[in-house]
Design a protein around this motif. Structure first.
Motif, mmCIF file in Angstrom:
data_model
loop_
_atom_site.group_PDB
_atom_site.id
_atom_site.type_symbol
_atom_site.label_atom_id
_atom_site.label_comp_id
_atom_site.label_asym_id
_atom_site.label_seq_id
_atom_site.Cartn_x
_atom_site.Cartn_y
_atom_site.Cartn_z
ATOM 1 N N MET A 1 -8.146 195.949 10.096
ATOM 2 C CA MET A 1 -7.981 194.596 9.577
ATOM 3 C C MET A 1 -6.502 194.264 9.415
ATOM 4 O O MET A 1 -6.062 193.174 9.775
ATOM 5 C CB MET A 1 -8.699 194.452 8.235
ATOM 6 N N LYS B 1 -5.003 193.550 12.787
ATOM 7 C CA LYS B 1 -5.349 192.213 13.282
ATOM 8 C C LYS B 1 -4.512 191.139 12.602
ATOM 9 O O LYS B 1 -4.001 190.226 13.252
ATOM 10 C CB LYS B 1 -6.833 191.940 13.041
ATOM 11 N N LEU C 1 -13.062 188.975 2.222
ATOM 12 C CA LEU C 1 -14.218 188.353 2.868
ATOM 13 C C LEU C 1 -13.846 187.804 4.235
ATOM 14 O O LEU C 1 -14.492 188.106 5.230
ATOM 15 C CB LEU C 1 -14.770 187.223 1.998
ATOM 16 N N TYR C 2 -12.819 186.969 4.256
ATOM 17 C CA TYR C 2 -12.333 186.413 5.521
ATOM 18 C C TYR C 2 -10.944 185.837 5.308
ATOM 19 O O TYR C 2 -10.463 185.724 4.190
ATOM 20 C CB TYR C 2 -13.294 185.349 6.074
ATOM 21 N N PHE C 3 -10.300 185.480 6.397
ATOM 22 C CA PHE C 3 -8.997 184.823 6.349
ATOM 23 C C PHE C 3 -8.936 183.823 7.486
ATOM 24 O O PHE C 3 -9.680 183.917 8.460
ATOM 25 C CB PHE C 3 -7.847 185.835 6.444
ATOM 26 N N TYR C 4 -8.075 182.828 7.326
ATOM 27 C CA TYR C 4 -7.822 181.917 8.439
ATOM 28 C C TYR C 4 -6.413 181.360 8.358
ATOM 29 O O TYR C 4 -5.778 181.379 7.313
ATOM 30 C CB TYR C 4 -8.871 180.797 8.515
ATOM 31 N N PHE D 1 -6.172 184.010 2.522
ATOM 32 C CA PHE D 1 -7.040 185.167 2.351
ATOM 33 C C PHE D 1 -8.085 184.839 1.285
ATOM 34 O O PHE D 1 -7.735 184.351 0.207
ATOM 35 C CB PHE D 1 -6.237 186.385 1.912
ATOM 36 N N GLN E 1 -13.974 187.780 -2.857
ATOM 37 C CA GLN E 1 -15.145 187.440 -3.652
ATOM 38 C C GLN E 1 -14.845 187.560 -5.130
ATOM 39 O O GLN E 1 -14.300 188.575 -5.570
ATOM 40 C CB GLN E 1 -16.322 188.358 -3.289
#
Length: 109
Positions: free
Chosen positions: A30, A33, A93-96, A104, A107
């Protein structure tokens, strides 16, 4: 008897390698990436938000709360560091990417 003993030893070796691989691989891949995206897009700024899930009578609602302002980020082992705050990357959880900032999401409880 020797075959059974060798089989048991082989079984434990395979389980040990599998558990070790799962422990280190998740956060390292992660981070790799995120680093490649940030270098390709020339992004040094990040922001951490937390998602809270709340129940009100008959429906569920998700709320976003910001934990940090936009600032530089870096990684220290398996931790994301922003504004001298450490966030475990395994809990991400996720990132964009949005307007030159990586957001970032973690939870909340």
């Amino acid at each position: 008897m020797k075959i059974v003993r060798n089989g048991v030893v082989l079984f434990f070796l395979i389980m040990g390698f599998t558990a070790y691989g799962q422990d280190n691989c998740n956060y390292k891949s992660m981070i790799a990436k995120i680093d490649s995206i940030s270098k390709a897009e020339n992004i040094e700024i990040g922001k951490v938000k937390i998602l809270y899930v709340t129940n009100q009578f008959d429906h569920t609602q998700t709320e976003k709360k910001s934990l940090t302002d936009k600032s530089k980020f870096h990684f220290d082992g398996q931790f994301l560091v922003i504004e001298n705050k450490y966030f475990n990357i395994n809990k991400l959880l996720y990132f964009y990417v949005d307007d030159g900032v990586i957001e970032f999401f973690f939870q909340g409880y």
